[in-house]
Design a protein around this motif. Structure first.
Motif, PDB file in Angstrom:
ATOM      1  N   HIS A  27       3.573 -10.621   0.382  1.00  0.00           N
ATOM      2  CA  HIS A  27       3.574  -9.601   1.420  1.00  0.00           C
ATOM      3  C   HIS A  27       5.000  -9.318   1.889  1.00  0.00           C
ATOM      4  O   HIS A  27       5.753 -10.232   2.226  1.00  0.00           O
ATOM      5  CB  HIS A  27       2.718 -10.080   2.595  1.00  0.00           C
ATOM      6  CG  HIS A  27       2.404  -9.023   3.591  1.00  0.00           C
ATOM      7  ND1 HIS A  27       1.735  -7.864   3.275  1.00  0.00           N
ATOM      8  CD2 HIS A  27       2.661  -8.939   4.936  1.00  0.00           C
ATOM      9  CE1 HIS A  27       1.581  -7.114   4.355  1.00  0.00           C
ATOM     10  NE2 HIS A  27       2.142  -7.748   5.371  1.00  0.00           N
ATOM     11  N   MET A  28       5.389  -8.053   1.879  1.00  0.00           N
ATOM     12  CA  MET A  28       6.690  -7.549   2.324  1.00  0.00           C
ATOM     13  C   MET A  28       7.873  -8.135   1.546  1.00  0.00           C
ATOM     14  O   MET A  28       9.016  -8.112   2.017  1.00  0.00           O
ATOM     15  CB  MET A  28       6.892  -7.799   3.826  1.00  0.00           C
ATOM     16  CG  MET A  28       5.789  -7.235   4.709  1.00  0.00           C
ATOM     17  SD  MET A  28       5.437  -5.473   4.417  1.00  0.00           S
ATOM     18  CE  MET A  28       6.942  -4.720   4.960  1.00  0.00           C
ATOM     19  N   ALA A  29       7.602  -8.661   0.361  1.00  0.00           N
ATOM     20  CA  ALA A  29       8.667  -9.268  -0.444  1.00  0.00           C
ATOM     21  C   ALA A  29       9.743  -8.229  -0.771  1.00  0.00           C
ATOM     22  O   ALA A  29       9.456  -7.142  -1.248  1.00  0.00           O
ATOM     23  CB  ALA A  29       8.088  -9.834  -1.741  1.00  0.00           C
TER      24      ALA A  29
ATOM     25  N   ASP B 193      -1.688  -4.854  -0.235  1.00  0.00           N
ATOM     26  CA  ASP B 193      -1.215  -5.615  -1.400  1.00  0.00           C
ATOM     27  C   ASP B 193      -2.304  -5.794  -2.450  1.00  0.00           C
ATOM     28  O   ASP B 193      -2.018  -5.998  -3.630  1.00  0.00           O
ATOM     29  CB  ASP B 193      -0.742  -7.014  -0.970  1.00  0.00           C
ATOM     30  CG  ASP B 193       0.367  -6.965   0.057  1.00  0.00           C
ATOM     31  OD1 ASP B 193       1.282  -6.151  -0.111  1.00  0.00           O
ATOM     32  OD2 ASP B 193       0.305  -7.737   1.033  1.00  0.00           O
ATOM     33  N   ALA B 194      -3.565  -5.757  -2.014  1.00  0.00           N
ATOM     34  CA  ALA B 194      -4.673  -6.076  -2.917  1.00  0.00           C
ATOM     35  C   ALA B 194      -4.922  -4.944  -3.918  1.00  0.00           C
ATOM     36  O   ALA B 194      -4.845  -3.766  -3.581  1.00  0.00           O
ATOM     37  CB  ALA B 194      -5.937  -6.337  -2.108  1.00  0.00           C
ATOM     38  N   THR B 195      -5.242  -5.314  -5.151  1.00  0.00           N
ATOM     39  CA  THR B 195      -5.515  -4.328  -6.200  1.00  0.00           C
ATOM     40  C   THR B 195      -6.987  -4.275  -6.576  1.00  0.00           C
ATOM     41  O   THR B 195      -7.412  -3.389  -7.312  1.00  0.00           O
ATOM     42  CB  THR B 195      -4.687  -4.646  -7.455  1.00  0.00           C
ATOM     43  OG1 THR B 195      -4.976  -5.986  -7.881  1.00  0.00           O
ATOM     44  CG2 THR B 195      -3.192  -4.526  -7.170  1.00  0.00           C
TER      45      THR B 195
ATOM     46  N   PRO C 236      -8.032  -9.086  -0.078  1.00  0.00           N
ATOM     47  CA  PRO C 236      -6.955  -8.614   0.797  1.00  0.00           C
ATOM     48  C   PRO C 236      -6.057  -9.743   1.292  1.00  0.00           C
ATOM     49  O   PRO C 236      -4.918  -9.503   1.660  1.00  0.00           O
ATOM     50  CB  PRO C 236      -7.710  -7.969   1.965  1.00  0.00           C
ATOM     51  CG  PRO C 236      -9.014  -8.687   2.004  1.00  0.00           C
ATOM     52  CD  PRO C 236      -9.348  -8.976   0.576  1.00  0.00           C
ATOM     53  N   GLY C 237      -6.578 -10.967   1.316  1.00  0.00           N
ATOM     54  CA  GLY C 237      -5.789 -12.091   1.801  1.00  0.00           C
ATOM     55  C   GLY C 237      -5.566 -13.138   0.724  1.00  0.00           C
ATOM     56  O   GLY C 237      -5.579 -14.340   0.995  1.00  0.00           O
TER      57      GLY C 237
ATOM     58  N   TYR D   7     -12.532  -0.925   1.722  1.00  0.00           N
ATOM     59  CA  TYR D   7     -13.391  -2.105   1.573  1.00  0.00           C
ATOM     60  C   TYR D   7     -12.659  -3.350   2.082  1.00  0.00           C
ATOM     61  O   TYR D   7     -13.202  -4.135   2.871  1.00  0.00           O
ATOM     62  CB  TYR D   7     -13.779  -2.274   0.104  1.00  0.00           C
ATOM     63  CG  TYR D   7     -14.689  -3.454  -0.160  1.00  0.00           C
ATOM     64  CD1 TYR D   7     -16.074  -3.314  -0.110  1.00  0.00           C
ATOM     65  CD2 TYR D   7     -14.164  -4.707  -0.470  1.00  0.00           C
ATOM     66  CE1 TYR D   7     -16.907  -4.400  -0.351  1.00  0.00           C
ATOM     67  CE2 TYR D   7     -14.987  -5.796  -0.713  1.00  0.00           C
ATOM     68  CZ  TYR D   7     -16.364  -5.634  -0.651  1.00  0.00           C
ATOM     69  OH  TYR D   7     -17.185  -6.711  -0.889  1.00  0.00           O
ATOM     70  N   ASN D   8     -11.422  -3.521   1.638  1.00  0.00           N
ATOM     71  CA  ASN D   8     -10.649  -4.683   2.048  1.00  0.00           C
ATOM     72  C   ASN D   8     -10.269  -4.612   3.536  1.00  0.00           C
ATOM     73  O   ASN D   8     -10.190  -5.639   4.215  1.00  0.00           O
ATOM     74  CB  ASN D   8      -9.398  -4.810   1.190  1.00  0.00           C
ATOM     75  CG  ASN D   8      -9.723  -5.272  -0.225  1.00  0.00           C
ATOM     76  OD1 ASN D   8     -10.724  -5.944  -0.451  1.00  0.00           O
ATOM     77  ND2 ASN D   8      -8.888  -4.904  -1.185  1.00  0.00           N
ATOM     78  N   GLY D   9     -10.063  -3.384   4.033  1.00  0.00           N
ATOM     79  CA  GLY D   9      -9.781  -3.218   5.458  1.00  0.00           C
ATOM     80  C   GLY D   9     -10.920  -3.720   6.314  1.00  0.00           C
ATOM     81  O   GLY D   9     -10.707  -4.354   7.352  1.00  0.00           O
ATOM     82  N   ARG D  10     -12.150  -3.443   5.878  1.00  0.00           N
ATOM     83  CA  ARG D  10     -13.316  -3.927   6.625  1.00  0.00           C
ATOM     84  C   ARG D  10     -13.373  -5.448   6.610  1.00  0.00           C
ATOM     85  O   ARG D  10     -13.696  -6.086   7.621  1.00  0.00           O
ATOM     86  CB  ARG D  10     -14.601  -3.351   6.025  1.00  0.00           C
ATOM     87  CG  ARG D  10     -14.818  -1.878   6.331  1.00  0.00           C
ATOM     88  CD  ARG D  10     -16.263  -1.479   6.070  1.00  0.00           C
ATOM     89  NE  ARG D  10     -16.459  -0.044   6.245  1.00  0.00           N
ATOM     90  CZ  ARG D  10     -16.645   0.824   5.255  1.00  0.00           C
ATOM     91  NH1 ARG D  10     -16.649   0.401   3.999  1.00  0.00           N
ATOM     92  NH2 ARG D  10     -16.822   2.098   5.504  1.00  0.00           N
TER      93      ARG D  10
END
Length: 426
Positions: free
Chosen positions: A155-157, A195-197, A202-203, A294-297
C-alpha cells in the motif's frame, strides 16, 4: 491576552457531557485559566460574547494524509509517478509543501484543532508541524509521521511510503524517517481497496511478520509508537503479534485479536469515511469497478465490525477520516463522527467525546487538549446549533480558537459535487 468567553453553552468533551449554561470560560494566553459561574468580575479580560451559541473542544482527526484534497477522479492515477514528479525539483517540492500546508489550514478552518498525519511526502509533515509551532504557518497542532514504510507491491509503496525489501531495510527506513523527529512511525501491513485485483482480497497481507517486528522494535527503541494500515483479519493478527500500537482502519476480529489488543495495550483508529463511497455509492458516481465496490463493502463492514467489537470489549477506539482518499475532504471530520454514530450505534455525545477527549488521550495529549478544563490548551470550536442533537451542527463552524488564538467566521472552499453525494448518507 486574557479572554473571557461569556453567554455560551458549554459542552466540555467529557464522556457523558451535557449542555452547561451560565458558565464563563477564562483563558490566559494559550491556556484555559478557569471555568467559573456567571457573575464573577471580569476586569482585565477581553470579553467574547457567544450569544447563546455552543462551545466545545476542537475536533481531533487521527488519520490524515496532507498531500491530497479528496477530490474524486474518474480514473485512478499512478501515485508513485506523481510524487516522483512533485519532488523532482526544488520549485516543485516547495509548491507541494505549500499545498500540504494549505490543506492543514483547511483542517483548522473546519474546526479541527489537532491532526495526526499517517503517511506523507518526504519530511513535509514535520516541517509544517514545526512551522505552525514557530508561528510561521497557520494550522492545527500536528502529530506527524512523515513517510511510511511499505513493501514492494504494498500500500502506497513508492509514493507516501518507502519500499522495504528485507527486515533490515524496514529497520533502516524507520531510522531514516526518525531523522526528521516525527511523533510516530507508520507502516503499511496489508493492501487496500484500490490495491486489490480480485474480489475478496482488499486487505491482502503484504508485509511479512518479520518486517513488522523489525520496524516496531526499531521504532520503540527510538521512543516512537507505530501505527499500521490494516484491512484484514490476518493483518490484524500479524500487526498485534509483532508490536504495533494502533490499528488504522480495521477488519473483523476474532477472540485472539481482542486478546492481542489487550496484551499490547493497542488501540483502534476507525475510518469509515474512505470505505463508504466504494461500499454504498452508485458506481456511476464513485467510478468504482465491480471489484472495487465488492471489496469496498468488505472493508466498510469489517471496519464497523472491528469498531463494535472493540467498543464492546472496552478496547480504546479513536476516529480519523483517512483524508485524501476520494470523497474524503480536508474539511469533513464531522462526517466521520456522524458515521460512527450511524453505523456503529454510539450516541452523539459518545461520538463527540471520541472525536475530542478520547482521541487526545490515545495520542498522548490527554493532559494538553481534547476537553475544556482548567490548565489545558484553549482549543475550541463554536457552533450555532447543539451538536448533541445533530452532529451536522459541526458542518458550519462560527468560531475556532487554536492555542488561544481566535478565528471569527472561519471559511473553507467546499466541493459541491462531493457535498451532494455524501449528504445522501447522513
Amino acid at each position: 491576552m486574557k479572554t473571557a468567553y461569556i453567554n455560551g453553552i458549554l459542552l466540555d468533551g467529557s464522556k457523558n457531557m451535557v449542555p452547561q449554561t451560565d458558565k464563563v470560560i477564562l483563558t490566559d494566553g494559550d491556556k484555559i485559566e478557569s471555568i467559573d459561574a456567571k457573575g464573577r468580575k471580569l476586569d482585565g479580560y477581553e470579553l467574547v460574547d457567544l450569544e447563546g451559541r455552543y462551545i466545545m473542544p476542537g475536533l481531533i482527526n487521527l488519520h490524515v494524509h496532507l498531500p491530497a484534497s479528496g477530490k474524486p477522479k474518474k480514473k485512478q492515477s499512478d501515485s508513485a509517478k506523481l510524487v516522483k514528479l512533485l519532488t523532482s525539483t526544488e520549485f516543485l517540492r516547495k509548491m507541494s509543501m505549500n499545498m500540504c500546508a494549505g490543506y492543514a489550514k483547511t483542517q483548522l478552518m473546519s474546526g479541527v484543532t489537532t491532526i495526526r498525519t499517517v503517511g506523507g511526502v518526504l519530511n513535509f509533515d514535520t516541517r509544517i508541524r514545526d512551522g505552525i509551532l514557530k508561528g510561521e504557518l497557520e494550522g492545527p497542532r500536528i502529530v506527524a509521521s512523515d513517510m511510511a514504510v511499505s513493501v514492494e507491491g504494498g500500500h502506497m509503496a513508492g509514493s507516501l511510503a518507502y519500499v522495504a525489501r528485507s527486515a533490515e531495510q524496514a529497520r533502516n527506513y524507520v531510522r531514516i524517517v526518525a531523522r526528521s523527529k516525527p511523533d510516530l512511525i507508520k507502516i503499511m501491513i496489508t493492501g487496500g481497496v484500490l490495491d486489490a485485483t480480485v474480489k475478496g482480497e482488499p486487505g491482502e497481507l503484504k508485509m511479512p511478520p518479520e518486517f513488522v517486528k523489525a520496524a516496531c522494535e526499531e521504532a520503540h527503541g527510538l521512543g516512537l509508537k507505530v501505527a499500521a494500515h490494516v484491512e484484514s483479519t490476518e493483518g490484524l493478527e500479524v500487526a498485534l503479534e509483532n508490536g504495533v500500537d494502533s490499528i488504522e482502519h480495521g477488519a473483523a476480529p476474532n477472540d485472539r485479536i481482542i486478546e492481542l489488543f489487550r496484551e499490547r495495550g493497542a488501540c483502534l483508529v476507525t475510518t469509515l469515511s474512505p470505505a463508504l463511497p466504494y461500499a454504498l455509492f452508485d458506481p456511476a458516481k464513485s467510478h468504482a469497478t465491480e471489484i472495487q465496490q465488492y471489496n469496498g463493502r468488505l472493508v466498510f463492514e469489517g471496519i464497523i465490525h472491528c469498531a463494535k467489537a472493540c467498543l464492546a470489549e472496552d478496547i480504546p477506539v479513536g476516529l480519523g477520516t483517512d483524508t485524501g482518499c476520494p470523497y474524503v475532504t480536508q474539511y469533513d471530520m464531522w462526517r466521520e463522527l456522524n458515521y460512527f454514530h450511524k453505523y456503529c450505534g454510539v450516541s452523539n455525545a459518545f461520538a463527540l467525546y471520541t472525536g475530542t477527549k478520547r482521541n487526545a488521550e490515545l495520542i498522548g495529549l490527554g493532559g494538553v487538549t481534547g476537553s475544556i478544563e482548567p490548565g489545558k490548551c484553549a482549543d475550541f470550536v463554536v457552533t450555532e446549533k447543539n451538536p448533541l442533537e445533530s452532529l451536522e451542527a459541526l458542518r458550519n463552524i462560527s468560531m475556532v480558537v487554536t492555542r488561544g488564538k481566535r478565528i471569527e467566521e472561519p471559511r473553507v472552499k467546499k466541493m459541491k459535487n462531493v457535498e451532494r453525494e455524501l449528504d445522501r448518507f447522513l
